[in-house]
Design a protein around this motif. Structure first.
Motif, PDB file in Angstrom:
ATOM      1  N   ASN A  34       0.798  -1.144   0.003  1.00  0.00           N
ATOM      2  CA  ASN A  34       0.001  -0.118   0.030  1.00  0.00           C
ATOM      3  C   ASN A  34       0.804   1.113  -0.169  1.00  0.00           C
ATOM      4  OD1 ASN A  34      -2.507  -0.996  -0.226  1.00  0.00           O
ATOM      5  ND2 ASN A  34      -3.024  -1.003   1.869  1.00  0.00           N
ATOM      6  N   PHE A  35       1.851   1.156   0.731  1.00  0.00           N
ATOM      7  CA  PHE A  35       2.975   2.350   0.939  1.00  0.00           C
ATOM      8  C   PHE A  35       3.522   2.352  -0.609  1.00  0.00           C
ATOM      9  CE2 PHE A  35       7.334   3.557   1.149  1.00  0.00           C
ATOM     10  CZ  PHE A  35       7.205   5.010   1.386  1.00  0.00           C
ATOM     11  N   LEU A  36       3.972   1.420  -1.258  1.00  0.00           N
ATOM     12  CA  LEU A  36       4.499   1.577  -2.547  1.00  0.00           C
ATOM     13  C   LEU A  36       3.728   2.024  -3.461  1.00  0.00           C
ATOM     14  CD1 LEU A  36       6.489  -1.796  -2.541  1.00  0.00           C
ATOM     15  CD2 LEU A  36       7.329   0.228  -2.422  1.00  0.00           C
ATOM     16  N   LYS A  37       2.278   1.635  -3.641  1.00  0.00           N
ATOM     17  CA  LYS A  37       1.093   2.040  -4.408  1.00  0.00           C
ATOM     18  C   LYS A  37       1.120   3.614  -4.293  1.00  0.00           C
ATOM     19  CE  LYS A  37      -1.167  -2.548  -4.820  1.00  0.00           C
ATOM     20  NZ  LYS A  37      -2.429  -3.106  -4.497  1.00  0.00           N
ATOM     21  N   LEU A  38       1.074   4.036  -3.030  1.00  0.00           N
ATOM     22  CA  LEU A  38       1.042   5.641  -2.919  1.00  0.00           C
ATOM     23  C   LEU A  38       2.103   6.245  -3.288  1.00  0.00           C
ATOM     24  CD1 LEU A  38      -1.023   7.217  -1.661  1.00  0.00           C
ATOM     25  CD2 LEU A  38       0.237   7.035   0.595  1.00  0.00           C
ATOM     26  N   VAL A  39       3.312   5.756  -3.247  1.00  0.00           N
ATOM     27  CA  VAL A  39       4.496   6.257  -3.944  1.00  0.00           C
ATOM     28  C   VAL A  39       4.142   6.386  -5.363  1.00  0.00           C
ATOM     29  CG1 VAL A  39       7.008   6.233  -4.231  1.00  0.00           C
ATOM     30  CG2 VAL A  39       6.130   5.795  -1.914  1.00  0.00           C
ATOM     31  N   ALA A  40       3.883   5.448  -5.790  1.00  0.00           N
ATOM     32  CA  ALA A  40       3.791   5.136  -7.211  1.00  0.00           C
ATOM     33  C   ALA A  40       2.961   6.082  -7.764  1.00  0.00           C
ATOM     34  CB  ALA A  40       3.488   3.723  -7.590  1.00  0.00           C
ATOM     35  N   ILE A  41       1.549   6.491  -7.341  1.00  0.00           N
ATOM     36  CA  ILE A  41       0.603   7.453  -7.954  1.00  0.00           C
ATOM     37  C   ILE A  41       0.936   8.572  -7.706  1.00  0.00           C
ATOM     38  CG2 ILE A  41      -1.290   5.734  -7.490  1.00  0.00           C
ATOM     39  CD1 ILE A  41      -2.466   7.313  -5.352  1.00  0.00           C
TER      40      ILE A  41
END
Length: 254
Positions: A34-41
């Motif tokens: 979830n943290f990685l997806k937030l960084v990605a978006i």
């Protein structure tokens, strides 16, 4: 006979997801998705703002290079963990279709019909995940069909999504090898630099290709974090067409 058995064992180790006792992670990489997806978006948002409104300002695009490999990594984790890969593929495909007109309006507002088959990143991710599903289930026709389509038609990032997911999947329990292979891909960009490109990083007479900044995603993928954010999965799907629609609206007003 011994050689055949050895090759078969290597193949099975690479292509069969590992099993561990209950509660133990299957991957030795960053599972804080979830943290990685937030960084990605957030990276993607900065990249798209730069591409739409500040096309010659390099740092927008440098930050944006983090998004695609992180998305590919998170999908690799999903491939191993999802309970229903077909529903996963359906969601990804659905939002790829929904996003396409907004994608074209955001970046090609004056050439909509001619650019409509310039497929958005969700289309690339869908075909990349479909190919990896074919690999995992040993449905080789599906793997090669998806690879052919994404490589020969006008898809954003072309076959790079499959290439990255292959590294993440095959090296899932060998993070050192995975990080090295990933880094090697982007180290090769140092030899293809056009100093006149405004997106490149230039210091004196030295220029670094702007795509090189993708290498820094390795830090997020291979260094574990433990933020444990609770974000609804639909947020990540909906964000993509929503932010494209907003960019398209601003383009229209301008």
């Amino acid at each position: 006979m011994t050689k055949t058995l050895t090759l078969r064992r290597i193949r099975d180790v690479l292509l069969t997801p590992p099993t561990f006792p209950e509660g133990q992670p299957r991957l030795k990489t960053n599972m804080d998705t979830n943290f990685l997806k937030l960084v990605a978006i957030l990276s993607m948002l900065i990249d798209h703002v730069g591409g739409a409104f500040f096309p010659e300002v390099g740092w927008f695009r440098w930050v944006g290079r983090l998004a695609f490999p992180i998305f590919c990594y998170c999908m690799t984790v999903g491939l191993l963990y999802t309970r229903d890969i077909k529903k996963y593929l359906f969601r990804l495909g659905l939002f790829a279709v929904i996003s396409q007109p907004f994608y074209v309006l955001a970046f090609h507002p004056h050439d909509f019909l001619a650019q409509f088959t310039n497929w958005n990143i969700f289309c690339t991710l869908f075909l990349s995940l479909l190919a990896m599903y074919g690999l995992k289930e040993r449905k080789w026709w599906l793997f090669f069909a998806a690879l052919f389509v994404v490589s020969w038609w006008n898809f954003d990032y072309s076959g790079m999504g499959i290439e990255l997911m292959l590294i993440f999947y095959l090296c899932r329990n060998h993070p050192g090898i995975g990080a090295a292979l990933y880094s090697l891909i982007y180290l090769t960009t140092l030899g293809h630099v056009h100093i006149e490109d405004p997106l490149n990083f230039v210091c004196g007479s030295v220029a670094i290709d702007w795509t090189f900044f993708t290498i820094f995603a390795v830090l997020f993928i291979y260094i574990p974090t433990h933020f444990d954010l609770k974000i609804p999965k639909w947020f990540f799907y909906a964000f993509y067409p929503a932010h494209l629609a907003l960019i398209a609206l601003i383009q229209f007003i301008r």
